[in-house]
Design a protein around this motif. Structure first.
Motif, short mmCIF file in Angstrom:
data_model
loop_
_atom_site.label_atom_id
_atom_site.label_comp_id
_atom_site.label_asym_id
_atom_site.label_seq_id
_atom_site.Cartn_x
_atom_site.Cartn_y
_atom_site.Cartn_z
N PRO A 56 0.81 -1.15 0.00
CA PRO A 56 -0.10 -0.10 0.03
C PRO A 56 0.75 1.42 -0.25
N GLU A 57 1.88 1.40 0.79
CA GLU A 57 2.70 2.46 0.87
C GLU A 57 3.57 2.96 -0.57
N ARG A 58 3.80 1.75 -1.36
CA ARG A 58 4.28 1.72 -2.55
C ARG A 58 3.51 2.19 -3.53
N ASP A 66 0.62 4.26 -3.04
CA ASP A 66 0.47 5.64 -2.68
C ASP A 66 1.60 6.56 -3.30
N GLU A 67 3.17 6.13 -2.77
CA GLU A 67 4.13 6.77 -3.61
C GLU A 67 4.12 7.03 -4.93
N SER A 76 0.90 9.41 -5.98
CA SER A 76 1.26 10.66 -5.81
C SER A 76 2.16 11.41 -6.65
#
Length: 257
Positions: free
Chosen positions: A155-157, A159-160, A163
């Motif tokens: 998930p964090e990748r 979003d990265e 964005s």
């Protein structure tokens, strides 16, 4: 879309940027002279000539008359990079078999720098020509391969990447907002495969399945073809089975290698 060098955070070395822009231009044009490169890259002839001389001394380019081309040393580097991908032989075999079985274009891609990069491509008897090629990058948000890989990243990748993405409409069907891309990610996660519905090239549709190793996404495999053959019925019923089967074979070989 990858950010231009001047907009990336951190300090960069201008001479390195110029050298690699020359390498990229030579690759795209199958060779060029000093004047042509200077005009194309918007640098002085002396700057281009100095960089070419350096690249020639390092044996990354070869000069023939007034033109320069990439040397075979680049090929050796490319093969080394390819061999770093686990089970490349299996990927190649399955993508080739998928192209033969469907008669269309089959491809395998991975995520690099927030884009999808093609690792292997094969063409069947009915295949239509596309702009994709091994080593080339395409927008992760406008391709079945890219969206499918993106869906199964941490998930964090996700979003990265989202964005940092600058959305560009390649066709009237291209996703052009983070909100729509997140909606697409949810859809792909639910059904297990991704679709490019004329989002990158008008008239071309594509279906892709993820290739995973336990909880990690390794890449995705796809087939592409004209919308006249990739009808709504086939693209949701028949074609996902082809790419899913190929993906499963690659996954199994990765698991037990």
């Amino acid at each position: 879309m990858t950010q231009p060098p001047e907009s990336r955070p951190g300090r960069t070395i201008r001479s390195v940027e110029i050298a690699f822009s020359i390498i990229d231009a030579l690759e795209r044009r199958d060779g060029a002279g000093v004047t042509e490169l200077a005009d194309r890259l918007d640098h002085s002839k002396s700057t281009i000539h100095s960089h070419l001389r350096t690249l020639e001394e390092l044996e990354y380019v070869v000069r023939k008359g007034d033109e320069y081309r990439l040397s075979l040393q680049i090929l050796g580097m490319a093969e080394h990079v390819r061999d770093q991908v686990g089970n490349y032989d299996v990927i190649e075999e399955e993508v080739d078999a998928l192209a033969d079985e469907t008669g269309e274009i089959a491809q395998f891609g991975i995520e690099e720098h927030g884009q999808v990069t093609y690792l292997h491509k094969a063409s069947g008897e009915q295949a239509v020509e596309t702009a994709s090629s091994v080593g080339a990058q395409q927008p992760i948000y406008a391709t079945a391969l890219g969206k499918t890989i993106l869906t199964f990243l941490p998930p964090e990748r996700i979003d990265e990447i989202v964005s940092a993405t600058e959305f560009v409409a390649h066709t009237s069907h291209t996703i052009t907002s983070p909100e729509k891309l997140y909606d697409e990610i949810e859809t792909i996660a639910e059904r297990g495969y991704g679709i490019d519905d004329e989002e990158n090239i008008a008239g071309l549709r594509c279906v892709a399945a993820p290739v995973k190793s336990e909880s990690e996404i390794l890449g995705a495999v796809s087939i592409s073809g004209p919308k006249s053959r990739f009808t709504d019925d086939r693209i949701h019923d028949e074609l996902p089975e082809f790419v899913t089967r190929a993906a499963n074979v690659i996954e199994l070989n990765t698991k037990f290698s």
